[in-house]
Design an enzyme around this catalytic site. Structure first.
Site, mmCIF file in Angstrom:
data_model
loop_
_atom_site.group_PDB
_atom_site.id
_atom_site.type_symbol
_atom_site.label_atom_id
_atom_site.label_comp_id
_atom_site.label_asym_id
_atom_site.label_seq_id
_atom_site.Cartn_x
_atom_site.Cartn_y
_atom_site.Cartn_z
ATOM 1 N N LYS A 35 0.837 -1.203 0.000
ATOM 2 C CA LYS A 35 0.000 0.000 0.000
ATOM 3 C C LYS A 35 0.875 1.259 0.000
ATOM 4 C CE LYS A 35 -3.901 -0.307 2.595
ATOM 5 N NZ LYS A 35 -4.627 -0.279 3.873
ATOM 6 N N THR A 86 -11.108 0.078 13.051
ATOM 7 C CA THR A 86 -11.638 -0.464 14.304
ATOM 8 C C THR A 86 -12.812 -1.380 13.946
ATOM 9 O OG1 THR A 86 -13.002 1.530 14.531
ATOM 10 C CG2 THR A 86 -10.955 1.479 15.773
ATOM 11 N N ARG A 155 -17.526 10.616 3.958
ATOM 12 C CA ARG A 155 -18.245 9.523 3.283
ATOM 13 C C ARG A 155 -17.369 8.986 2.165
ATOM 14 N NH1 ARG A 155 -22.496 13.384 0.901
ATOM 15 N NH2 ARG A 155 -20.561 14.585 0.949
ATOM 16 N N CYS A 264 -18.707 0.980 8.054
ATOM 17 C CA CYS A 264 -18.959 1.909 9.164
ATOM 18 C C CYS A 264 -20.318 1.708 9.824
ATOM 19 C CB CYS A 264 -18.828 3.339 8.663
ATOM 20 S SG CYS A 264 -17.219 3.654 7.914
HETATM 21 C C1 UGA Z 1 -20.791 6.761 6.737
HETATM 22 C C2 UGA Z 1 -21.244 8.157 7.177
HETATM 23 O O1 UGA Z 1 -22.183 8.667 6.236
HETATM 24 C C3 UGA Z 1 -20.042 9.116 7.269
HETATM 25 O O2 UGA Z 1 -20.464 10.384 7.752
HETATM 26 C C4 UGA Z 1 -19.023 8.500 8.226
HETATM 27 O O3 UGA Z 1 -17.868 9.317 8.317
HETATM 28 C C5 UGA Z 1 -18.604 7.134 7.712
HETATM 29 O O4 UGA Z 1 -19.776 6.284 7.637
HETATM 30 C C6 UGA Z 1 -17.630 6.555 8.681
HETATM 31 O O5 UGA Z 1 -18.028 6.210 9.790
HETATM 32 O O6 UGA Z 1 -16.421 6.550 8.390
HETATM 33 P P1 UGA Z 1 -20.132 5.667 4.367
HETATM 34 O O7 UGA Z 1 -19.926 4.387 5.108
HETATM 35 O O8 UGA Z 1 -19.115 6.121 3.362
HETATM 36 O O9 UGA Z 1 -20.255 6.888 5.421
HETATM 37 O O10 UGA Z 1 -21.507 5.511 3.625
HETATM 38 P P2 UGA Z 1 -22.909 6.283 3.582
HETATM 39 O O11 UGA Z 1 -22.917 7.267 2.489
HETATM 40 O O12 UGA Z 1 -23.288 6.742 4.933
HETATM 41 O O13 UGA Z 1 -23.865 5.077 3.167
HETATM 42 C C7 UGA Z 1 -23.993 3.946 4.018
HETATM 43 C C8 UGA Z 1 -24.951 2.964 3.451
HETATM 44 O O14 UGA Z 1 -26.267 3.449 3.557
HETATM 45 C C9 UGA Z 1 -24.744 2.585 1.988
HETATM 46 O O15 UGA Z 1 -24.834 1.180 1.873
HETATM 47 C C10 UGA Z 1 -25.896 3.271 1.274
HETATM 48 O O16 UGA Z 1 -26.294 2.590 0.128
HETATM 49 C C11 UGA Z 1 -26.984 3.228 2.347
HETATM 50 N N1 UGA Z 1 -28.003 4.279 2.213
HETATM 51 C C12 UGA Z 1 -27.655 5.589 2.298
HETATM 52 C C13 UGA Z 1 -29.321 3.914 2.034
HETATM 53 O O17 UGA Z 1 -29.656 2.721 1.980
HETATM 54 N N2 UGA Z 1 -30.282 4.888 1.933
HETATM 55 C C14 UGA Z 1 -29.965 6.198 2.003
HETATM 56 O O18 UGA Z 1 -30.884 7.039 1.917
HETATM 57 C C15 UGA Z 1 -28.631 6.564 2.190
#
Ligand code: UGA
Length: 474
Positions: A35, A86, A155, A264
């Site tokens: 990496k 984590t 995100r 996450c």
């Molecule tokens: C999430 C949080 O949004 C971030 O703010 C946070 O920093 C991050 O976790 C983390 O803890 O590091 P991420 O895992 O990149 O970010 O993804 P999201 O955009 O939150 O989406 C999560 C899941 O929810 C995806 O599978 C998405 O498809 C789903 N989702 C999202 C839905 O099913 N419906 C929605 O309306 C929105």
């Protein structure tokens, strides 16, 4: 300032490049030599829109370099950001903090000048004082080391934008000195008016898990509504639009469908529940168990709809799966709802063909038993049902008329409620969704030799079937 960023995964690699981009001298550190080599050559080891550019810019500026050595990091940094994973502990809901502990144990004995260690990883509330106690036992005599927590809210898919222009910065500190250092690190963002919340470490740690719990709850809430909509003949997308106009509710994160996954949200709500139980307040967050259950039920419901569409059993049927990553614009397949569905269908005897624009490499590592295809048309060729499981924009742009010609039977499960169902139906497709009951089938337009000529799954003789079967699995 001289910063180190320890752990160069999705969080750390982006943080390191962006910190160099705003003017700091940065050393990124990881135990994974491969990496580190990729990052040194300007190649992000994962897909993240916009990261190549920032990484190249930062490397060209001479302010960013990478290493595998924690002793080099100790000698270099005034501020050390801890960005390691984590994950969920095996056999438990709690977070596994062994990587955080390993960084502290590997770094602190080498320190020789005053510095601040800043945790960015998502951790259970109470971790900062635990780390502070650990480092007191490890720090060389006379070296002043402090620890603070500065959670990250980026995100995937928007990581660069979220790092350079976050909604807010949260600093969990125990001294004005630590607060001053973090304000200096983030000075360009503070100058741009980004809110900076300075608080105690426990609150900072909690902000992160509370935010992810709230987002997960919002998604599961709308998915619970989708189940009710299915039973009542109502439309969850219109419901969400109408709810979203209320600014107290908001429309974002109210997209019903296959639910949340990734590295996450799922593990964070479980770790939060486990930590709350340890603190004697498990009851207060017991609703998160239901949030998790509702979410996982979407995967089962999707499999059930698909099974129903092919007549009650997958065996002897070909199933095209569009999407493998947990969300679009990412190559991350950790706890991907799409892959979970694909694997379940395969386990039930379905012949699964998976397509994803960026996730095939990782998906193949996680599920080598599935077959992967490079293009949508090939994945769909001869399919008895097409499952749309990750809402990549290219699937929305796909031509349902063209696809109808190559499938065995034009049946679609849009588990992300993201395709234009009317358009697909008018091209002859039977479309099923989660929470949007529509007409089961619309009479197909007349086509010579088209897909509807092959409407029976078992009787299907799709013209290019031989070509599909002859492709070696990748
Ligand atoms: C999430 C949080 O949004 C971030 O703010 C946070 O920093 C991050 O976790 C983390 O803890 O590091 P991420 O895992 O990149 O970010 O993804 P999201 O955009 O939150 O989406 C999560 C899941 O929810 C995806 O599978 C998405 O498809 C789903 N989702 C999202 C839905 O099913 N419906 C929605 O309306 C929105």
């Amino acid at each position: 300032m001289r910063l180190t960023v320890i752990g160069t995964g999705y969080l750390g690699a982006v943080h390191a490049a962006c910190m160099a981009d705003i003017g700091h001298e940065v050393l990124g550190v990881d135990v994974d030599a491969e990496k580190i080599r990729a990052l040194t050559e300007g190649r992000p080891p994962f897909f993240e829109p916009g990261l190549d550019e920032v990484l190249t810019r930062a490397l060209d500026s001479g302010r960013l370099r990478f290493s595998t050595s924690l002793s080099e990091a100790a000698a270099f940094g005034e501020v050390h950001f801890v960005c390691v994973g984590t994950p969920q502990q095996a056999g438990s809901d709690a977070a596994d903090l062994r990587h955080v502990d390993a960084v502290i144990d590997g770094l602190v004995p080498h320190l020789s000048s005053p510095c601040l260690i800043v945790g960015k990883s998502t951790v259970p509330v109470g971790t900062t004082p635990r780390i502070a106690a650990r480092l007191r036992g490890l720090a060389p005599e006379g070296v002043d080391v402090e620890v603070a927590w500065n959670p990250e809210f980026l995100r995937e898919g928007f990581a660069v934008e979220d790092t350079l222009r976050p909604d807010r910065l949260v600093a969990g500190v125990t001294s004005p000195r630590a607060d001053g250092i973090l304000r200096e690190v983030y000075a360009p963002m503070l100058d741009a008016g980004i809110p900076y919340i300075s608080t105690d470490p426990a609150t900072a740690e909690l902000v992160k898990v509370a935010a992810n719990s709230f987002l997960a709850t919002k998604i599961s809430f709308i998915n619970a509504m989708a189940e009710v909509c299915d039973a009542a003949g109502a439309d969850v997308s219109t419901l969400a639009d109408a709810l979203g106009h209320d600014t107290r509710i908001g429309r974002r994160f109210l997209n019903a469908g296959l639910g949340f996954g990734g590295g996450c949200l799922p593990k964070d709500i479980r770790a939060f529940t486990a930590r709350a139980r340890e603190l004697g307040v498990g009851e207060a967050v017991s609703f998160l168990r239901q949030v998790d259950d509702i979410n996982l039920r979407q995967r089962l419901r999707t499999v059930a709809i698909a099974r129903d569409l092919v007549g009650g059993a997958f065996s002897g049927h070909r199933i095209a799966v569009l999407g493998a990553t947990f969300k679009p614009n990412s190559d991350d397949v950790r706890d991907s709802p799409a892959l979970a569905v694909a694997a379940a269908v395969h386990r039930e005897g379905g012949e699964v063909r998976v397509h994803d624009p960026e996730g095939i490499y990782n998906a193949h590592l996680a599920h080598p038993e599935l077959r992967y295809e490079d293009d949508v048309l090939t994945a769909c060729r001869g399919a008895d049902v097409v499952l749309h499981l990750t809402e990549w924009s290219q699937y929305r742009e796909a031509d349902p008329v063209k696809l109808a010609r190559v499938v065995c039977a034009p049946r679609l499960v849009d588990a992300r409620n993201n395709l234009d169902a009317g358009l697909w139906r008018s091209a002859g497709w039977t479309v099923r969704t989660l929470g949007r009951p529509g007409p089961a089938t619309v009479p197909a337009p007349q086509r010579g030799g088209g897909a509807l000529g092959h409407s029976s799954a078992r009787g299907c003789a799709a013209p290019a079937e031989g070509a599909v079967l002859s492709r070696a699995p990748k």
